[in-house]
Design an enzyme around this catalytic site. Structure first.
Site, short mmCIF file in Angstrom:
data_model
loop_
_atom_site.label_atom_id
_atom_site.label_comp_id
_atom_site.label_asym_id
_atom_site.label_seq_id
_atom_site.Cartn_x
_atom_site.Cartn_y
_atom_site.Cartn_z
N ASP A 15 -2.49 4.90 1.91
CA ASP A 15 -3.71 4.77 2.70
C ASP A 15 -3.37 4.59 4.18
O ASP A 15 -3.97 5.22 5.05
CB ASP A 15 -4.54 3.57 2.21
CG ASP A 15 -5.11 3.85 0.82
OD1 ASP A 15 -5.14 5.03 0.41
OD2 ASP A 15 -5.50 2.88 0.14
N SER A 54 3.52 2.13 -2.58
CA SER A 54 2.24 1.64 -3.09
C SER A 54 1.09 2.49 -2.57
O SER A 54 1.24 3.27 -1.64
CB SER A 54 2.03 0.19 -2.66
OG SER A 54 1.79 0.17 -1.27
N LYS A 55 -0.04 2.27 -3.18
CA LYS A 55 -1.26 2.97 -2.78
C LYS A 55 -1.59 2.62 -1.33
O LYS A 55 -2.07 3.45 -0.56
CB LYS A 55 -2.38 2.52 -3.74
CG LYS A 55 -3.77 2.89 -3.37
CD LYS A 55 -4.20 4.16 -4.06
CE LYS A 55 -5.67 4.48 -3.87
NZ LYS A 55 -6.21 4.31 -2.54
N ARG A 56 -1.31 1.37 -0.98
CA ARG A 56 -1.57 0.90 0.38
C ARG A 56 -0.76 1.70 1.41
O ARG A 56 -1.25 2.05 2.49
CB ARG A 56 -1.21 -0.59 0.46
CG ARG A 56 -1.87 -1.32 1.57
CD ARG A 56 -1.48 -2.80 1.50
NE ARG A 56 -0.96 -3.25 2.79
CZ ARG A 56 -1.72 -3.45 3.85
NH1 ARG A 56 -3.02 -3.27 3.78
NH2 ARG A 56 -1.19 -3.84 5.00
#
Ligand code: GLU
Length: 513
Positions: free
Chosen positions: A270, A265-267
């Site tokens: 990050d 995921s993008k998380r």
């Protein structure tokens, strides 16, 4: 003769293209090239609510950056233009109406409230699936339950309507996925999908099937998230009368988190401080910036090599592949079913491999720029030499300058352990003799001549060179290990070399002899 292979990459411009999308495009491209076929690019922009300005340009630029060449489609042109679905609405409308005429689809006038009420009713009655289907459709407002005159009158009056697929109640839908094998689904699990929306635009399902058919697509290679839709697509091919030329399907494995459990995921990106987009992207609404492989310093060669092996391998030990080698080795049937762990360290390793192969001239500008920004003077020639010296020690071009610290700065301290172990009387004698041999210096001050000067000086002084090299390095750089010392001296130059040797003679004390 068999039909030539035609594949397509069909992204939706709803934001920056995910790196998984680049892998999908890459597998399509490798397969097309391997089979001597063609690669199409189609923009699937029928969901106007999710349209994001700049996303289409981003897709084109990302594909160009990694070296995926489009033979036909958006940005290239071709016999099936337009390749943007929003410009093809008449084509889809015609097919949707044909399905209605043939009794395989129907008009539905239900409002959002009526659909909600239906869902609630079914949920309260504990119905197995609260959906518009072969059973529930007969209680709704559509052209199957309403009189033909009524339907026509409503349409003429401009009442909003959709076209829904009349999904059969009891039919087996089968497809043979090239990666996953047979997939069987019962039609009762498929609802009466909307094909044409009230804004006159098709849904993804209709547009995708119509275009794949009209564009002569032979293989649909796409992400696993589309596997649940595949039976519906088979059904659509059947209903549209195109089953005999239906493309073959290949659904690619998911990309998993770096730890290997769950979808990437993008998380994760990050938190882990790594990119999951090919290029940097600035959100046009929030202004938020998402990092990109390109801007983070990944080379396109490394990026495709990394992506190619995320879900596929040739069954050999080979890891480094050029695009041509990938094309030669790629087999769709060797793509794995299981998800592929997004191991960013592996991506860095690939980048390291390609950075070390880069010409020095390609790496030099970054070095020069960083050096000058830090207040050092650095000619292009010097930057090139630094790149040559240090490119084998970094993962990214922008790390070279940091590695070059000992080039730009004379040592301000000396490694204590090395000094204790190696700075002895012989070392002092050797450094003194070498310094004396450097002033004056015969010929050009380059690694080769420096090397000879050093070895001559050591022979004359009666010192075994191997014994004093670490001390020499300590004197010049302050540490006991590092890149080629002769090249280091060449880069810092004769004056600086002499200065550093003298400084070491002044500052280092012999602790034991
Ligand atoms: N437009 C779909 C996407 O964005 C394409 C799926 C397909 O390849 O069929 O992923």
């Amino acid at each position: 003769m068999s039909t030539p292979v035609r594949v397509r990459f069909a992204p939706s411009p709803t934001g920056p293209l995910h790196i998984g999308g680049v892998r999908t495009a890459l597998y399509n491209y490798l397969f097309a090239r391997k089979m001597g076929g063609q690669m199409l690019l189609r923009i699937e922009d029928t969901d106007q609510n999710r349209f994001v300005p700049g996303a289409e340009e981003y897709i084109l630029e990302a594909l160009r950056w990694v070296g995926i060449e489009i033979d036909e489609g958006q940005g290239t042109g071709g016999p099936h233009a337009p390749y943007r679905q929003s410009e093809r609405r008449d084509i889809y409308q015609k097919e949707a109406r044909r399905l209605v005429d043939e009794g395989k689809a129907y008009y539905a006038f239900d409002t959002a409230e009526e659909l909600d009420a239906m869902r609630k009713r079914l949920e309260e009655a504990n119905a197995p699936a609260a959906q518009y289907n072969a059973i529930t459709r007969m209680q709704m407002r559509n052209s199957l339950t309403m009189k033909a005159d009524d339907v026509r009158a409503r349409m003429e009056a401009g009442e909003p309507y959709v076209i829904r697929l009349k999904t059969p109640r009891k039919e087996e839908v089968r497809l043979n996925d090239l990666i996953r094998g047979w997939v069987n689904v019962h039609s009762s699990a498929i609802d009466d999908k909307v094909l044409l929306k009230s804004d006159g635009l098709p849904t993804y399902h209709l547009a995708n099937i119509v275009d794949d058919h009209l564009m002569g697509i032979t293989h649909v290679i796409r992400g696993e998230e589309w596997l649940p839709s595949a039976p519906l697509h088979v059904l659509l091919y059947r209903y549209l009368g195109w089953e005999s030329t239906m493309p073959q399907f290949a659904h690619l494995p998911l990309l998993l988190k770096p730890e290997g459990n769950g979808k990437l995921s993008k998380r994760d990106a990050d938190l882990g401080g790594f990119p999951i987009f090919p290029l940097q992207w600035t959100d046009p609404v929030t202004g938020q910036v998402a990092r990109g492989f390109r801007e983070d310093g990944y080379l396109p060669e490394a990026t495709i090599n990394f992506l190619a092996l995320l879900g596929w391998n040739p069954g050999t030990e080979q890891e480094l592949f050029t695009m041509d080698e990938l094309i030669a080795s790629f087999e769709l049937t060797q793509v794995h079913k299981a998800g592929a762990r997004f191991d960013i360290q592996k991506a860095q390793w690939f980048n390291h491999q390609y950075i070390r192969q880069q010409p020095d001239t390609a790496l030099a500008p970054a070095v020069q720029q960083q050096a000058e920004a830090a207040g050092f003077s650095c000619s292009p020639e010097k930057a090139e030499k630094i790149a040559a010296l240090l490119k084998g020690r970094v993962n990214f071009a922008q790390e070279i300058f940091a590695e070059a610290d000992t080039i730009f700065n004379a040592p301000t301290s000396y490694d204590e352990a090395i000094a204790t172990a190696k700075w002895n009387d012989d070392a002092v004698k050797a450094v003194t003799a070498f310094r004396d041999a450097l002033i004056p210096f015969d010929g050009e001050f380059v690694a080769e001549t420096i090397k000879h000067t050093l070895s001559d000086a050591m022979t004359q002084a009666g010192i075994k060179q191997g014994k004093i090299m670490q001390a020499m390095r300590l004197a010049l750089t302050g540490s006991g290990a590092g890149p080629d010392l002769m090249l280091t001296m060449e880069i810092i130059g004769q004056d600086e070399t002499v200065k550093r040797l003298e400084k070491a003679l002044d500052n280092l004390k012999v602790l034991k002899s």
